[in-house]
Enzyme design. Structure first.
Site, mmCIF file in Angstrom:
data_model
loop_
_atom_site.group_PDB
_atom_site.id
_atom_site.type_symbol
_atom_site.label_atom_id
_atom_site.label_comp_id
_atom_site.label_asym_id
_atom_site.label_seq_id
_atom_site.Cartn_x
_atom_site.Cartn_y
_atom_site.Cartn_z
ATOM 1 N N CYS A 105 0.835 -1.205 0.000
ATOM 2 C CA CYS A 105 0.000 0.000 0.000
ATOM 3 C C CYS A 105 0.869 1.255 0.000
ATOM 4 C CB CYS A 105 -0.930 -0.024 1.216
ATOM 5 S SG CYS A 105 -1.756 1.544 1.552
ATOM 6 N N CYS B 44 0.058 3.988 2.665
ATOM 7 C CA CYS B 44 0.395 3.498 4.010
ATOM 8 C C CYS B 44 1.821 3.871 4.387
ATOM 9 C CB CYS B 44 0.235 1.983 4.090
ATOM 10 S SG CYS B 44 -1.450 1.383 3.831
#
Length: 305
Positions: free
Chosen positions: A47, A50
């Site tokens: 991700c 993230c």
């Protein structure tokens, strides 16, 4: 460093931020949140956002000095937890307090909004979002209320040395210099505030106080202006000037009375100057000040009559 007597030592970062899995989630999040709020960051190695959000969250949690903790959950390795909490996308962040999620968001946020989120969670749990600086802020505010503006300014400045984006300390420092009569210095401090807190209520209130202090420098004699208003109640400029002079003398209630009367007589006078001045005074005072509460109520009754 600001030393605060009686405060608990800040928890080490290793205790504040932990990787959590399905075996430890109950202990590190649900049980731990009985004592202190726990921020849970749901992430995955693939991700992209993230990778930005995670370090920013860790920095904000560390800055809170034990007022909140953080648990990091890799959703690829802990799909049961993600499913139970209905995580639809990542990054997703939940805040737990007393075993229950009380706040959260999805996607990456800028550092200023992350701090606001942390502050909101800590305050909801009845804690001190400033990480112990609340005691110093209270002390500085008391100094200012007691007339020790120079001491208050030093304390507010020390707080900013610890936390440069502390809006309450910035606003307090501006107000302390206003109290000292150092209006140019107050304005310079206000203009130098970080963009992340430039719209905070504490700074907007300080800006209103600075505007009123500037006006006070040119305020006329109250007795003379009072006589002009009594001689001609429709002399709206004299009434407006009287309101400024009254506020400059410390009589905010009387100033608001004069402005409300001016508004009643001609709400459009001088492009709505009475209403604008009322809002400046309301912004400068505390929201729960009786002058503000009564003034807003009376103004609303005139507007919506």
């Amino acid at each position: 460093m600001i030393e605060l007597g009686g405060g608990a030592a800040a928890a080490p970062a290793t205790d504040l931020i932990k990787d959590v899995d399905e075996q430890t989630f109950m202990a590190e999040v649900v049980d731990a949140s009985q004592e202190v709020p726990v921020i849970v960051d749901f992430w995955a190695p693939w991700c992209g956002p993230c990778k930005t959000l995670g370090p920013a969250l860790e920095a904000a949690v560390t800055a809170a000095r034990g007022a909140v903790r953080m648990a990091k959950v890799n959703v690829d390795e802990n799909q049961m937890i993600a499913g139970q909490l209905r995580i639809q996308s990542i990054p997703t962040v939940y805040a737990f307090w007393k075993g229950q999620p009380i706040d959260g968001f999805q996607g990456a946020l800028p550092a200023s909004e992350i701090k606001q989120f942390i502050d909101r969670v800590v305050e909801a749990a009845g804690g001190d979002a400033s990480g112990g600086l609340g005691e110093a802020l209270e002390a500085a505010e008391q100094m200012l209320a007691d007339g020790a503006a120079a001491d208050a300014a030093q304390t507010f400045a020390a707080i900013l040395g610890e936390e440069e984006e502390n809006a309450a300390a910035y606003g307090g420092l501006v107000r302390a210099h206003i109290a000292l009569g150092e209006l140019d210095q107050a304005e310079a401090i206000l203009n130098g505030a970080p963009a992340s807190i430039s719209k905070a209520h504490e700074l907007e209130s300080a800006a209103a106080q600075l505007e009123l202090a500037r006006q006070a420098e040119g305020a006329g004699p109250v007795a003379e202006l009072q006589a002009r208003v009594e001689a001609d109640p429709d002399d709206l400029q004299a009434r407006f000037d009287l309101a400024q002079a009254l506020y400059a003398k410390g009589d905010a209630a009387a100033a608001v009375d004069q402005l409300l009367e001016l508004f009643r007589r001609d709400r459009e006078w001088n492009d709505g100057a009475a209403k604008a001045q009322l809002f400046t005074i309301f912004e400068a005072l505390k929201p729960n000040d009786p002058v503000v509460l009564n003034g807003r109520r009376r103004l609303s009754s005139m507007i919506f009559a």
